[in-house]
Motif scaffolding. Structure first.
Motif, PDB file in Angstrom:
ATOM      1  N   GLY A   1       0.895  -1.512  -0.239  1.00  0.00           N
ATOM      2  CA  GLY A   1       0.318  -0.029   0.291  1.00  0.00           C
ATOM      3  C   GLY A   1       0.528   1.514  -0.056  1.00  0.00           C
ATOM      4  N   ARG A   2       2.024   1.554  -0.172  1.00  0.00           N
ATOM      5  CA  ARG A   2       2.693   2.143  -0.280  1.00  0.00           C
ATOM      6  C   ARG A   2       2.913   2.725  -1.909  1.00  0.00           C
ATOM      7  N   ILE A   3       2.905   4.414  -1.367  1.00  0.00           N
ATOM      8  CA  ILE A   3       3.057   4.972  -2.877  1.00  0.00           C
ATOM      9  C   ILE A   3       4.595   5.040  -3.400  1.00  0.00           C
ATOM     10  N   VAL A   4       5.151   4.596  -4.315  1.00  0.00           N
ATOM     11  CA  VAL A   4       6.137   4.368  -4.662  1.00  0.00           C
ATOM     12  C   VAL A   4       6.468   5.097  -6.251  1.00  0.00           C
ATOM     13  N   ILE A   5       7.874   6.131  -5.405  1.00  0.00           N
ATOM     14  CA  ILE A   5       7.959   7.494  -6.577  1.00  0.00           C
ATOM     15  C   ILE A   5       9.499   6.878  -7.087  1.00  0.00           C
ATOM     16  N   PHE A   6       9.747   6.536  -8.862  1.00  0.00           N
ATOM     17  CA  PHE A   6      10.423   5.651  -9.144  1.00  0.00           C
ATOM     18  C   PHE A   6      11.161   7.375 -10.412  1.00  0.00           C
ATOM     19  N   ALA A   7      12.876   7.608  -8.942  1.00  0.00           N
ATOM     20  CA  ALA A   7      13.607   8.902  -9.857  1.00  0.00           C
ATOM     21  C   ALA A   7      15.095   8.050 -10.576  1.00  0.00           C
ATOM     22  N   ALA A   8      15.524   9.312 -11.156  1.00  0.00           N
ATOM     23  CA  ALA A   8      16.904   8.728 -12.144  1.00  0.00           C
ATOM     24  C   ALA A   8      16.706   8.120 -13.798  1.00  0.00           C
ATOM     25  N   GLY A   9      15.588   8.199 -13.607  1.00  0.00           N
ATOM     26  CA  GLY A   9      14.820   7.681 -15.514  1.00  0.00           C
ATOM     27  C   GLY A   9      15.141   6.107 -14.948  1.00  0.00           C
ATOM     28  N   ILE A  10      16.223   5.638 -15.993  1.00  0.00           N
ATOM     29  CA  ILE A  10      16.367   4.132 -15.899  1.00  0.00           C
ATOM     30  C   ILE A  10      17.762   4.090 -15.430  1.00  0.00           C
ATOM     31  N   GLY A  11      18.375   5.171 -15.471  1.00  0.00           N
ATOM     32  CA  GLY A  11      20.080   5.439 -15.026  1.00  0.00           C
ATOM     33  C   GLY A  11      21.040   5.055 -15.766  1.00  0.00           C
ATOM     34  N   ASN A  12      20.066   4.953 -17.029  1.00  0.00           N
ATOM     35  CA  ASN A  12      21.436   5.363 -18.253  1.00  0.00           C
ATOM     36  C   ASN A  12      20.594   6.764 -19.054  1.00  0.00           C
ATOM     37  N   PRO A  13      21.930   7.347 -19.951  1.00  0.00           N
ATOM     38  CA  PRO A  13      21.636   8.327 -20.482  1.00  0.00           C
ATOM     39  C   PRO A  13      20.848   8.378 -22.013  1.00  0.00           C
ATOM     40  N   TYR A  14      20.329   9.080 -22.524  1.00  0.00           N
ATOM     41  CA  TYR A  14      19.118   8.929 -23.866  1.00  0.00           C
ATOM     42  C   TYR A  14      18.254   8.195 -24.241  1.00  0.00           C
ATOM     43  N   PHE A  15      17.837   7.942 -22.181  1.00  0.00           N
ATOM     44  CA  PHE A  15      16.191   8.018 -22.592  1.00  0.00           C
ATOM     45  C   PHE A  15      15.320   8.459 -21.572  1.00  0.00           C
ATOM     46  N   SER A  16      14.335   8.960 -22.502  1.00  0.00           N
ATOM     47  CA  SER A  16      13.174   9.998 -21.517  1.00  0.00           C
ATOM     48  C   SER A  16      12.462   9.444 -20.173  1.00  0.00           C
ATOM     49  N   THR A  17      12.127  10.196 -19.478  1.00  0.00           N
ATOM     50  CA  THR A  17      11.012   9.395 -18.454  1.00  0.00           C
ATOM     51  C   THR A  17      10.070   9.482 -19.106  1.00  0.00           C
ATOM     52  N   ASP A  18       9.150   9.031 -20.238  1.00  0.00           N
ATOM     53  CA  ASP A  18       8.424   8.715 -20.497  1.00  0.00           C
ATOM     54  C   ASP A  18       8.665   7.267 -21.390  1.00  0.00           C
ATOM     55  N   THR A  19      10.395   6.787 -21.327  1.00  0.00           N
ATOM     56  CA  THR A  19      10.166   5.876 -21.975  1.00  0.00           C
ATOM     57  C   THR A  19      10.653   5.240 -20.065  1.00  0.00           C
ATOM     58  N   THR A  20      10.882   5.370 -19.465  1.00  0.00           N
ATOM     59  CA  THR A  20      11.380   5.041 -17.909  1.00  0.00           C
ATOM     60  C   THR A  20       9.796   4.827 -17.731  1.00  0.00           C
ATOM     61  N   ALA A  21       9.002   5.851 -17.805  1.00  0.00           N
ATOM     62  CA  ALA A  21       6.912   5.286 -17.261  1.00  0.00           C
ATOM     63  C   ALA A  21       7.005   3.794 -17.706  1.00  0.00           C
ATOM     64  N   ALA A  22       7.067   3.431 -19.102  1.00  0.00           N
ATOM     65  CA  ALA A  22       6.687   2.345 -20.321  1.00  0.00           C
ATOM     66  C   ALA A  22       7.081   1.519 -19.179  1.00  0.00           C
ATOM     67  N   LEU A  23       8.528   1.217 -19.606  1.00  0.00           N
ATOM     68  CA  LEU A  23       9.474   0.512 -18.658  1.00  0.00           C
ATOM     69  C   LEU A  23       8.517   0.395 -17.858  1.00  0.00           C
ATOM     70  N   ARG A  24       9.162   1.451 -16.451  1.00  0.00           N
ATOM     71  CA  ARG A  24       8.642   0.575 -14.804  1.00  0.00           C
ATOM     72  C   ARG A  24       7.290   0.048 -14.948  1.00  0.00           C
TER      73      ARG A  24
END
Length: 240
Positions: free
Chosen positions: A127-150
Motif C-alpha cells: 500500500g505504499r506510494i512508490v516514486i521512481f527517480a533517476a530515469g532508468i539510470g542510463n543517458p539517452y532515455f527519457s522519463t516517458d521511456t522510464t514510465a513505459a518500462l517501469r
C-alpha cells in the motif's frame, strides 16, 4: 455508491514542468501540495500507485547537449533533477499521511532506496506510494521511456499521463491552431503515424508492443487523478 478504482495498479507520469506552476522553473510548493492531495485522494480508492516525475523544471539534458555539453553528462544531470522532484513529492505526500518510498536507478543510499523490481512490487502490495527517480539510470532515455518500462516491470494496468498545459491529445497545438481538435481515443499506431508527440517514439513503441494503455489528461483540474483512476472518461485514451 462508494467510488472504486477501475485499476489495481497504475503508473502516474508527471512532467517536471507540472511542479513548476506558472513560474515555469523550480518547484512551486502550492502546486506540488495540490498534486500530492490529488494522489492521496486517488489512493483512497484502493489503487496501488507508482509515480514517475520528470526533471524539466530544473534541467533538460537535451538543452545542455544542444549547448555543446557531453550528452551523457547532461542526461545524468537531468536524472538528478528528477530525484530532487521525487523527494519534494515524497515530502508533500508524507505530510498528508501517505506512506511512500523513493526508488532510484542511480544508487544514493543516503536519500533513497535503489530500484529493485521485486522490492518495488512489494512496496506497492503493502500500500505504499512508490516514486521512481533517476530515469532508468542510463543517458539517452527519457522519463516517458522510464514510465513505459517501469509500468511493464511492475505489471501496471495503465499509465496515467498528467499534463499541466493541455487536457488531452490534440491534432495540433490548440494554442496556435484554432482548428485543432481533441481525440477521445487513439491507437499507438495512429499516434506514431500522425506524429502527435504525446510521448517519444521509443516509449510509444514499447507501450504498443507490451499492450500498456495510456490516458492523457490535465493535472491542473482538482480531482482529475481520482477521476482517471475511477475510469471516468477524461482526456484521451490510447491503446494498442
Amino acid at each position: 455508491m462508494p467510488e472504486t478504482s477501475k485499476y489495481n495498479r497504475i503508473v502516474l507520469k508527471l512532467s517536471g514542468e507540472a511542479l513548476a506552476g506558472d513560474e515555469g522553473f523550480g518547484i512551486n510548493p502550492v502546486v506540488i501540495k495540490n498534486i500530492a492531495e490529488q494522489v492521496a485522494g486517488a489512493k483512497e480508492l484502493g489503487v496501488e500507485i507508482a509515480v514517475i516525475v520528470g526533471g524539466g523544471n530544473i534541467w533538460r539534458g537535451k538543452i545542455g547537449s544542444d549547448l555543446g555539453m557531453d550528452r551523457g553528462t547532461a542526461d545524468y544531470m537531468g536524472m538528478l533533477a528528477t530525484v530532487m522532484n521525487s523527494l519534494a513529492l515524497q515530502d508533500s505526500l508524507e505530510q498528508l499521511g501517505c506512506e511512500t518510498r523513493v526508488l532510484t536507478s542511480i544508487e544514493m543510499k543516503q536519500v533513497a532506496e535503489p530500484y529493485i523490481r521485486r522490492r518495488a512490487i512489494r512496496h506497492l502490495e503493502k500500500g505504499r506510494i512508490v516514486i521512481f527517480a533517476a530515469g532508468i539510470g542510463n543517458p539517452y532515455f527519457s522519463t516517458d521511456t522510464t514510465a513505459a518500462l517501469r509500468a511493464a516491470e511492475v505489471e501496471a494496468d495503465v499509465i496515467l499521463m498528467g499534463k499541466n498545459n493541455v487536457d488531452g491529445v490534440y491534432s495540433a497545438d490548440p494554442k496556435f491552431d484554432s482548428g485543432a481538435y481533441k481525440y477521445d481515443t487513439l491507437t499507438y499506431m495512429e499516434m506514431l503515424q500522425e506524429n502527435l508527440q504525446v510521448m517519444d517514439a521509443t516509449a510509444s513503441s514499447f507501450c504498443m508492443d507490451n499492450d500498456i494503455p495510456l490516458v492523457v489528461f490535465s493535472i491542473t483540474e482538482d480531482g482529475n487523478i481520482k477521476r482517471a483512476v475511477s475510469g471516468e472518461t477524461i482526456g484521451t485514451f490510447i491503446k494498442k
